[in-house]
Scaffold this motif. Sequence first.
Motif, PDB file in Angstrom:
ATOM      1  N   GLY A 106       2.518   2.299  -2.468  1.00  0.00           N
ATOM      2  CA  GLY A 106       2.303   2.889  -3.855  1.00  0.00           C
ATOM      3  C   GLY A 106       3.198   2.317  -4.817  1.00  0.00           C
ATOM      4  N   LYS A 107       3.760   1.128  -4.608  1.00  0.00           N
ATOM      5  CA  LYS A 107       4.519   0.411  -5.382  1.00  0.00           C
ATOM      6  C   LYS A 107       4.123   0.184  -6.937  1.00  0.00           C
ATOM      7  CE  LYS A 107       5.528  -3.941  -4.323  1.00  0.00           C
ATOM      8  NZ  LYS A 107       5.078  -4.743  -5.368  1.00  0.00           N
ATOM      9  N   THR A 108       2.565  -0.533  -6.868  1.00  0.00           N
ATOM     10  CA  THR A 108       2.090  -0.697  -7.972  1.00  0.00           C
ATOM     11  C   THR A 108       1.945   0.707  -9.014  1.00  0.00           C
ATOM     12  OG1 THR A 108       0.872  -2.682  -6.941  1.00  0.00           O
ATOM     13  CG2 THR A 108       0.272  -1.805  -9.200  1.00  0.00           C
ATOM     14  N   THR A 109       1.533   1.670  -8.189  1.00  0.00           N
ATOM     15  CA  THR A 109       1.204   2.939  -8.851  1.00  0.00           C
ATOM     16  C   THR A 109       2.482   3.527  -9.628  1.00  0.00           C
ATOM     17  OG1 THR A 109      -0.551   3.246  -7.203  1.00  0.00           O
ATOM     18  CG2 THR A 109      -0.212   5.016  -8.343  1.00  0.00           C
ATOM     19  N   ASN A 112       6.431   8.792  -1.104  1.00  0.00           N
ATOM     20  CA  ASN A 112       5.343   8.869  -1.811  1.00  0.00           C
ATOM     21  C   ASN A 112       4.241   9.560  -1.147  1.00  0.00           C
ATOM     22  OD1 ASN A 112       3.599   8.503  -4.223  1.00  0.00           O
ATOM     23  ND2 ASN A 112       3.258   6.437  -3.502  1.00  0.00           N
ATOM     24  N   LYS A 113       3.153   9.699  -1.767  1.00  0.00           N
ATOM     25  CA  LYS A 113       1.972  10.368  -1.240  1.00  0.00           C
ATOM     26  C   LYS A 113       2.122  11.780  -0.779  1.00  0.00           C
ATOM     27  CE  LYS A 113       0.074   5.801  -0.675  1.00  0.00           C
ATOM     28  NZ  LYS A 113      -0.838   4.766   0.106  1.00  0.00           N
ATOM     29  N   LYS A 138      -2.370  -3.251 -12.856  1.00  0.00           N
ATOM     30  CA  LYS A 138      -3.591  -3.836 -11.960  1.00  0.00           C
ATOM     31  C   LYS A 138      -4.392  -4.694 -12.629  1.00  0.00           C
ATOM     32  CE  LYS A 138      -3.686  -1.313  -7.574  1.00  0.00           C
ATOM     33  NZ  LYS A 138      -3.894  -0.040  -7.142  1.00  0.00           N
ATOM     34  N   ASP A 196       0.691  -1.176   0.088  1.00  0.00           N
ATOM     35  CA  ASP A 196       0.063   0.001   0.027  1.00  0.00           C
ATOM     36  C   ASP A 196       1.052   1.368  -0.010  1.00  0.00           C
ATOM     37  OD1 ASP A 196      -2.327  -0.918  -0.195  1.00  0.00           O
ATOM     38  OD2 ASP A 196      -2.989  -0.879   1.532  1.00  0.00           O
ATOM     39  N   SER A 244       4.473  12.112  -5.772  1.00  0.00           N
ATOM     40  CA  SER A 244       3.124  11.586  -5.743  1.00  0.00           C
ATOM     41  C   SER A 244       2.979  10.702  -6.862  1.00  0.00           C
ATOM     42  CB  SER A 244       2.045  12.353  -5.652  1.00  0.00           C
ATOM     43  OG  SER A 244       0.616  11.794  -5.795  1.00  0.00           O
ATOM     44  N   ALA A 245       3.209   9.537  -6.390  1.00  0.00           N
ATOM     45  CA  ALA A 245       2.979   8.340  -7.823  1.00  0.00           C
ATOM     46  C   ALA A 245       1.502   8.676  -8.310  1.00  0.00           C
ATOM     47  CB  ALA A 245       3.316   7.020  -7.382  1.00  0.00           C
ATOM     48  N   LEU A 246       0.616   8.744  -7.415  1.00  0.00           N
ATOM     49  CA  LEU A 246      -0.680   8.753  -8.022  1.00  0.00           C
ATOM     50  C   LEU A 246      -1.071   9.823  -8.972  1.00  0.00           C
ATOM     51  CD1 LEU A 246      -3.514   7.373  -7.580  1.00  0.00           C
ATOM     52  CD2 LEU A 246      -3.958   8.718  -6.030  1.00  0.00           C
ATOM     53  N   ASP A 301       0.890  14.305  -2.154  1.00  0.00           N
ATOM     54  CA  ASP A 301      -0.285  15.109  -2.193  1.00  0.00           C
ATOM     55  C   ASP A 301      -1.482  15.089  -1.020  1.00  0.00           C
ATOM     56  OD1 ASP A 301      -0.413  12.262  -2.852  1.00  0.00           O
ATOM     57  OD2 ASP A 301      -2.504  12.601  -3.654  1.00  0.00           O
ATOM     58  N   ARG A 302      -0.970  14.140   0.071  1.00  0.00           N
ATOM     59  CA  ARG A 302      -1.666  14.036   1.156  1.00  0.00           C
ATOM     60  C   ARG A 302      -0.954  14.419   2.387  1.00  0.00           C
ATOM     61  NH1 ARG A 302      -3.969   8.384   1.618  1.00  0.00           N
ATOM     62  NH2 ARG A 302      -5.425   8.344  -0.326  1.00  0.00           N
TER      63      ARG A 302
HETATM   64  P1  G4P Z   1       1.457  -1.110  -3.302  1.00  0.00           P
HETATM   65  O1  G4P Z   1       1.459  -1.565  -4.668  1.00  0.00           O
HETATM   66  O2  G4P Z   1       2.542  -0.814  -2.756  1.00  0.00           O
HETATM   67  O3  G4P Z   1       0.493  -2.062  -2.375  1.00  0.00           O
HETATM   68  O4  G4P Z   1       0.478  -0.004  -3.590  1.00  0.00           O
HETATM   69  P2  G4P Z   1      -0.751   0.606  -4.643  1.00  0.00           P
HETATM   70  O5  G4P Z   1       0.273   1.319  -5.625  1.00  0.00           O
HETATM   71  O6  G4P Z   1      -1.589  -0.495  -5.185  1.00  0.00           O
HETATM   72  O7  G4P Z   1      -1.244   1.773  -4.007  1.00  0.00           O
HETATM   73  C1  G4P Z   1      -1.897   1.522  -2.628  1.00  0.00           C
HETATM   74  C2  G4P Z   1      -3.106   2.649  -2.624  1.00  0.00           C
HETATM   75  O8  G4P Z   1      -2.356   4.015  -2.494  1.00  0.00           O
HETATM   76  C3  G4P Z   1      -3.844   2.815  -3.728  1.00  0.00           C
HETATM   77  O9  G4P Z   1      -5.166   3.359  -3.288  1.00  0.00           O
HETATM   78  C4  G4P Z   1      -3.073   3.794  -4.346  1.00  0.00           C
HETATM   79  O10 G4P Z   1      -4.240   4.585  -5.556  1.00  0.00           O
HETATM   80  C5  G4P Z   1      -2.782   4.813  -3.412  1.00  0.00           C
HETATM   81  N1  G4P Z   1      -1.503   5.610  -3.873  1.00  0.00           N
HETATM   82  C6  G4P Z   1      -0.482   5.389  -4.313  1.00  0.00           C
HETATM   83  N2  G4P Z   1       0.366   6.367  -4.668  1.00  0.00           N
HETATM   84  C7  G4P Z   1      -0.393   7.588  -4.136  1.00  0.00           C
HETATM   85  C8  G4P Z   1      -0.070   8.864  -4.034  1.00  0.00           C
HETATM   86  O11 G4P Z   1       0.963   9.266  -4.585  1.00  0.00           O
HETATM   87  N3  G4P Z   1      -0.914   9.555  -3.479  1.00  0.00           N
HETATM   88  C9  G4P Z   1      -2.002   8.862  -3.056  1.00  0.00           C
HETATM   89  N4  G4P Z   1      -3.133   9.892  -2.442  1.00  0.00           N
HETATM   90  N5  G4P Z   1      -2.419   7.763  -3.033  1.00  0.00           N
HETATM   91  C10 G4P Z   1      -1.822   7.132  -3.681  1.00  0.00           C
HETATM   92  P3  G4P Z   1      -6.620   2.196  -3.199  1.00  0.00           P
HETATM   93  O12 G4P Z   1      -7.587   3.094  -2.995  1.00  0.00           O
HETATM   94  O13 G4P Z   1      -6.150   1.086  -2.419  1.00  0.00           O
HETATM   95  O14 G4P Z   1      -6.397   1.662  -4.532  1.00  0.00           O
HETATM   96  P4  G4P Z   1      -7.108   2.039  -5.816  1.00  0.00           P
HETATM   97  O15 G4P Z   1      -8.652   2.009  -5.383  1.00  0.00           O
HETATM   98  O16 G4P Z   1      -6.788   3.571  -5.972  1.00  0.00           O
HETATM   99  O17 G4P Z   1      -6.760   1.198  -6.804  1.00  0.00           O
END
Ligand code: G4P
Length: 529
Positions: free
Chosen positions: A22-25, A139-140, A44, A20, A254-256, A142-143
Motif C-alpha cells: 500500500g505504499k503508493t496508496t 495498513n489495510k 498511479k 502491494d 487504512s491508506a485506501l 479495513d480487512r
Molecule cells: P504498493 O505501492 O505498495 O505496491 O501498493 P499499492 O498502494 O499499489 O496497493 C496495492 C493494493 O492494495 C491496491 O489494490 C490497493 O488499492 C490496495 N490497498 C492499499 N491500501 C489499502 C488499504 O488500506 N485497504 C485495502 N483493503 N486495500 C488497500 P489493487 O487492487 O492491486 O489495485 P487498485 O486496482 O486498487 O489500484
Amino acid sequence: MSNADKINSRRIFGIISHPDAGKTTLTEKLLLHGGAIREAGTVKARRNAKFATSDWMEIEKQRGISVTSSVMQFEYKGKVISIMDTPGHNDFGEDTYRILTSVDSAVMVIDGAKGIEAQTRKLFAVCSMRGIPVFTFINKLDRETKDAFELVEELENVLGLPSVPVTWPIGSGMNFQGVYDLLKNEVILYKAGKPSETIELSDEGVFGPELEDIIAGYNLSTLRDEIELIQGAGNEFDMDAISHGKLSPVFFGSALADFGVTAFLEHFLDMSPAPGPRKTTEGYVNPTDEEFSGFIFKIQANMNPAHRDRLAFFRICSGTFHRGMTVTLSRTGKQMKIAQATELMANARENVETAIAGDIIGIYDTGNYQIGDTLTTSKQPLFFEPLPTFPPELFCLVTPKNTMKAKHFQKGVDQLAQEGAIQVYRNEYNEVVIGAVGQLQFEVFEYRLKNEYNSDIRMDYLDFSVARWVATDDLEAVKRTLDSRSMLVYDHFQRPIILFANQFTLNYYMERHQDIRLLEALDVNSTLG
Ligand code: G4P
C-alpha cells in the motif's frame, strides 16, 4: 523566516515496503492532505502517463511495475516534506538502497494481513545500517489482519526492531472501529465511506465511560486489556531511541480508506528529524553552514528518448543553491556551472532559483556526474559518507552484435553504468560483464542500449551468483587459485572481484584459501587494501 527555521521545517523520508502493501496508496493520501494533488489515483495515473509517452518505459508497462523512482514534495502545516518514492519490486533493490542513503527517516508500510515480507526486510536492513528513524504504518486494517500484538512482535523478532505503539487498532476487518491514539489520548472512529470522528478522552483514557456506548462490548474489553498490557509491559516512549532508529513508533490504519493517515502524518512530523549534520571526509557539515555542499544519489535518464540529457537528483546538505552558481565537483576538481535545476514537485517540474539544505533538486546533466558525486563551493574537496555498493547476484557477458557499432555500445554501457542502472565489469580479455541484483535490470539495460544507443547486443548468462571483492597485493597468486567455478573481473575502479558459482563454492574457496581477504559490500569510492 530565517534559514535555520526553514531548514527545521524540512522533512525528507523514504517509504519502504514489499510490493502491494500500500505504499503508493499511502503516498497518494499524504500528497492529497498536502494539497499537492487533487484527486486520488493521480500518482498511479502519473506513472501510467509516463509509460504512455516514453518508449523505454514500455518495459514498466509490460511488467506492471515501477522501474524508476522520483521525489515528491508537499507542504503540510508549515512543513516542507519530500517523499522519496522507491520502487518496491525485488528487481530494483539496488536503486532503492541508494535512495535510502539520502533520506533522514523512513516509513515502513506493512500489510496487516501479511506482516513483514521479504523486500521489507532487505530495505529495513539498509535503514538500520544508517541508524535513521523508522516509522511503521500497519495498513489495510479495513480487512482482516493478523493480531496487532503478533504484528508488533514480528517487528522485534524478524527485524530486531523494538517498537512503541502510538495508535492502536480497535477491532479489525468487519469489526474495525478505529484506533486509539495513546499520545493524544483520543479515539478516532472509523466509519466506512464517511469522514472519521475524533473523541477526546478523560484522564481515565479507554477505561473511562466515554466509549461505552460507542465501541462494541467485545472490542472495548479487548482494547482495554491490550492498552493495559501496553502501558504496563510495553516499551517506554523514548524519543532518543526513536531518533537513532532503535525504537519504531507504530501506527495502524487504512491508506485506501484514508483512515489513520492524518494521525500518522501529524505525529510523524513532530517526531521525525529535520536535516541534520552530515559526515564527510573533512568532518561534519551543518545544514546552516555558509558553504554550499551536497551529493548526487540518483541519476535518471530523460523520459523522452529524443533527449539524451539526464536528471541528477541532488540532496543539498549545507548552504544555499542559487541558479547559475559555480561549484566544484570534488571527484575531478572541475568547476561546474549549474545553469538549470528543477524542483521535483509531484505535479510539476519548475525551475529553481534558490534552494537550501534539506531540499532535493534535479540538476540537468549531460554526462558529467556519477552517483555519489559531491558538489560544493568549498575550496577543499569533500566527500560524503560513501554510498554502499551491493554485490549483484546475476551476471551476463555482453557483446555488441554489430562490431561496427562498438562505439555506440561502449558509450551506452558507460552511461548506464554511471547512472547506476547496472554494475559493469571487465574480464581478463577486456570483455564486458554486467551484474545486477535482479533480472529486470538486464531487460532494461538491453532495451535502453537498443533504443537510446542504437546498439543491439548479445547477452550470455554466466553461471555465477555470488561476487566478492578481493583485497590483495598479489593478484597473480589469486589468479592461480581460480578454477571453472570462479572468474576474475574488474569493477569500474579497476578493483578485482571474484565471481563464484554459488554460496557453496564461495565457502569452499574461503576454507581452502584462508589467507585471501574477500569483501562483501564496498563503499563506492573506497579503495581496497
Ligand atoms: P504498493 O505501492 O505498495 O505496491 O501498493 P499499492 O498502494 O499499489 O496497493 C496495492 C493494493 O492494495 C491496491 O489494490 C490497493 O488499492 C490496495 N490497498 C492499499 N491500501 C489499502 C488499504 O488500506 N485497504 C485495502 N483493503 N486495500 C488497500 P489493487 O487492487 O492491486 O489495485 P487498485 O486496482 O486498487 O489500484
